[in-house]
Design a protein around this motif. Structure first.
Motif, short mmCIF file in Angstrom:
data_model
loop_
_atom_site.label_atom_id
_atom_site.label_comp_id
_atom_site.label_asym_id
_atom_site.label_seq_id
_atom_site.Cartn_x
_atom_site.Cartn_y
_atom_site.Cartn_z
N ALA A 158 0.86 -1.19 0.00
CA ALA A 158 0.00 0.00 0.00
C ALA A 158 0.89 1.23 0.00
N VAL A 159 0.87 1.97 -1.09
CA VAL A 159 1.77 3.12 -1.24
C VAL A 159 1.11 4.36 -0.64
N SER A 160 1.63 4.77 0.51
CA SER A 160 0.97 5.80 1.33
C SER A 160 1.66 7.16 1.24
N LYS A 161 2.51 7.36 0.25
CA LYS A 161 3.22 8.65 0.13
C LYS A 161 2.24 9.81 0.13
N THR A 162 2.59 10.84 0.84
CA THR A 162 1.84 12.10 1.02
C THR A 162 0.58 11.94 1.90
N GLU B 247 6.72 4.07 0.96
CA GLU B 247 6.92 5.52 1.05
C GLU B 247 8.01 5.96 0.08
N ASN B 248 7.82 7.14 -0.53
CA ASN B 248 8.78 7.66 -1.51
C ASN B 248 9.69 8.75 -1.00
N TYR B 249 9.22 9.46 0.04
CA TYR B 249 9.95 10.64 0.50
C TYR B 249 10.42 10.38 1.92
N PHE C 187 10.88 1.53 1.54
CA PHE C 187 11.24 2.76 0.86
C PHE C 187 11.28 2.48 -0.64
N ILE C 188 10.48 3.25 -1.41
CA ILE C 188 10.37 2.97 -2.85
C ILE C 188 10.66 4.20 -3.71
N GLY C 189 11.27 5.22 -3.11
CA GLY C 189 11.56 6.45 -3.87
C GLY C 189 13.02 6.53 -4.26
N CYS D 185 10.84 -3.18 -10.62
CA CYS D 185 10.84 -2.31 -11.81
C CYS D 185 9.59 -1.45 -11.82
N ILE D 186 9.70 -0.35 -12.53
CA ILE D 186 8.54 0.53 -12.77
C ILE D 186 8.26 0.47 -14.27
N ALA D 187 7.07 0.02 -14.63
CA ALA D 187 6.76 -0.19 -16.04
C ALA D 187 6.74 1.12 -16.81
N GLY E 97 4.42 -4.23 -11.15
CA GLY E 97 2.99 -4.07 -11.35
C GLY E 97 2.42 -3.02 -10.43
N MET E 98 1.62 -2.14 -11.03
CA MET E 98 0.92 -1.10 -10.31
C MET E 98 -0.55 -1.20 -10.74
N SER E 99 -1.31 -0.18 -10.43
CA SER E 99 -2.75 -0.27 -10.67
C SER E 99 -3.09 -0.64 -12.12
N ILE F 296 2.70 -6.21 -5.73
CA ILE F 296 2.02 -5.17 -6.50
C ILE F 296 1.99 -3.90 -5.65
N ARG F 297 2.35 -2.78 -6.24
CA ARG F 297 2.40 -1.52 -5.49
C ARG F 297 1.23 -0.62 -5.90
N ILE F 298 0.34 -0.32 -4.96
CA ILE F 298 -0.87 0.45 -5.25
C ILE F 298 -1.01 1.62 -4.28
N GLY F 299 -1.16 2.82 -4.83
CA GLY F 299 -1.33 4.01 -4.00
C GLY F 299 -2.71 4.61 -4.13
N THR F 300 -2.91 5.36 -5.22
CA THR F 300 -4.13 6.14 -5.43
C THR F 300 -5.41 5.31 -5.29
N ASP F 301 -5.42 4.11 -5.79
CA ASP F 301 -6.65 3.31 -5.75
C ASP F 301 -7.04 2.93 -4.32
N ALA G 236 -6.48 10.37 -4.46
CA ALA G 236 -5.47 11.20 -5.13
C ALA G 236 -4.50 11.76 -4.09
N ARG G 237 -3.29 11.96 -4.52
CA ARG G 237 -2.23 12.41 -3.62
C ARG G 237 -2.55 13.78 -3.01
N ASP G 238 -2.10 13.99 -1.76
CA ASP G 238 -2.38 15.25 -1.06
C ASP G 238 -1.52 16.40 -1.58
C1 LIG Z 1 3.64 6.25 -6.28
C2 LIG Z 1 4.18 4.92 -6.62
C3 LIG Z 1 3.33 3.81 -6.76
C4 LIG Z 1 1.82 3.90 -6.62
O1 LIG Z 1 1.28 4.69 -7.63
P1 LIG Z 1 -0.29 4.92 -7.74
O2 LIG Z 1 -0.46 5.38 -9.15
O3 LIG Z 1 -0.64 5.96 -6.75
O4 LIG Z 1 -0.97 3.63 -7.48
C5 LIG Z 1 3.92 2.59 -7.04
N1 LIG Z 1 5.25 2.45 -7.19
C6 LIG Z 1 6.09 3.49 -7.06
C7 LIG Z 1 7.56 3.26 -7.22
C8 LIG Z 1 5.59 4.76 -6.79
O5 LIG Z 1 6.43 5.78 -6.67
#
Ligand SMILES: *Cc1c(COP(=O)(O)O)cnc(C)c1O
Length: 234
Positions: A33-37, A56-58, A79-81, A163-165, A201-203, A217-222, A226-228
């Protein structure tokens, strides 16, 4: 507007359906669960739904939440940033995983700075699978050698690849890149039995990633909405 709980359950449903479609055990795919911001209170709400791994990215944003939620003893912080060397000590001292390691210097600093009192820091090597000039990550042909370097460092535990697609790639291109990630991952597993994580894999590409063997699988916004505030340029 759907609640965070409804969002979270919907993501879980998608994940489980994708696993069923591809004969995967849902327990073999971690949801990060990507909780950045997002505020600590919202992270804690998702924790109460059963979620344990958060991304978290930051550094500063992440540390505030790690501190605020220190009472949740089994929460897992990834940490994923992008990681600058002047922030590596904070990451080494507070996170459980770093998924974006792609440079010798950062790997060495994390190794030197990981406190002896903490368990080994779990590391994923970030691979620039789409070979985009502006993107972080080692090139695919360098991934195994770099992973060996990481594996040899004390206080780090090599766990796999991330990886980030490519944002605009069509399904066939994406599938070829994911397949290449899987091959690298399986090669790494041959050499290092503790390697168990392919963060891919993301959303938008969850289904394909699971078909191609992703274990995270890394999912934030869903989940969180939307990010703050907007993402800083990487
Ligand atoms: C922000 C982020 C995500 C999640 O992105 P969403 O579009 O919010 O689901 C996944 N992976 C990385 C590396 C990110 O920076």
């Amino acid at each position: 507007m759907p609640s965070t709980e409804q969002n979270y359950q919907a993501v879980q449903q998608r994940l489980q359906q994708a696993c069923r479609n591809h004969q995967r055990d849902p327990a073999s795919v971690r949801l990060l669960a990507v909780s950045k911001t997002k505020p600590a209170a919202q992270v804690e709400a998702v924790y109460r739904l059963g979620q344990r791994a958060f991304g978290e990215n930051y550094v500063q944003d992440g540390l505030e939440k790690i501190t605020a939620l220190a009472h949740l003893s089994d929460i897992e912080w990834h940490f994923i940033g992008p990681l600058q060397s002047n922030k590596s000590r904070l990451v080494a001292g507070h996170f459980h995983w770093v998924e974006t390691v792609d440079r010798d210097k950062i790997a060495r600093r994390l190794s030197e700075q990981r406190p002896d009192t903490m368990p080994d820091l779990n590391i994923l090597v970030q691979v620039n699978i789409s070979r985009e000039a502006q993107k972080a990550g080692v090139l695919p042909e360098q991934a195994l050698d770099f992973a060996r370097t990481v594996a040899a460092l004390p206080r780090l535990q090599l766990r796999g690849l991330m990886c980030i697609a490519e944002a605009e790639a069509d399904q066939a291109v994406l599938a070829a890149q994911f397949a290449q990630m899987r091959t690298l991952f399986e090669q790494l597993q041959q050499e290092f039995p503790l390697v168990d994580t392919l963060s891919m894999g993301m959303s938008a590409d969850l289904e394909l990633a699971i078909a191609c063997g992703s274990t995270e699988i890394r999912i934030g916004t869903d989940i969180f909405g939307a990010r703050d505030y907007p993402d800083a340029p990487h």
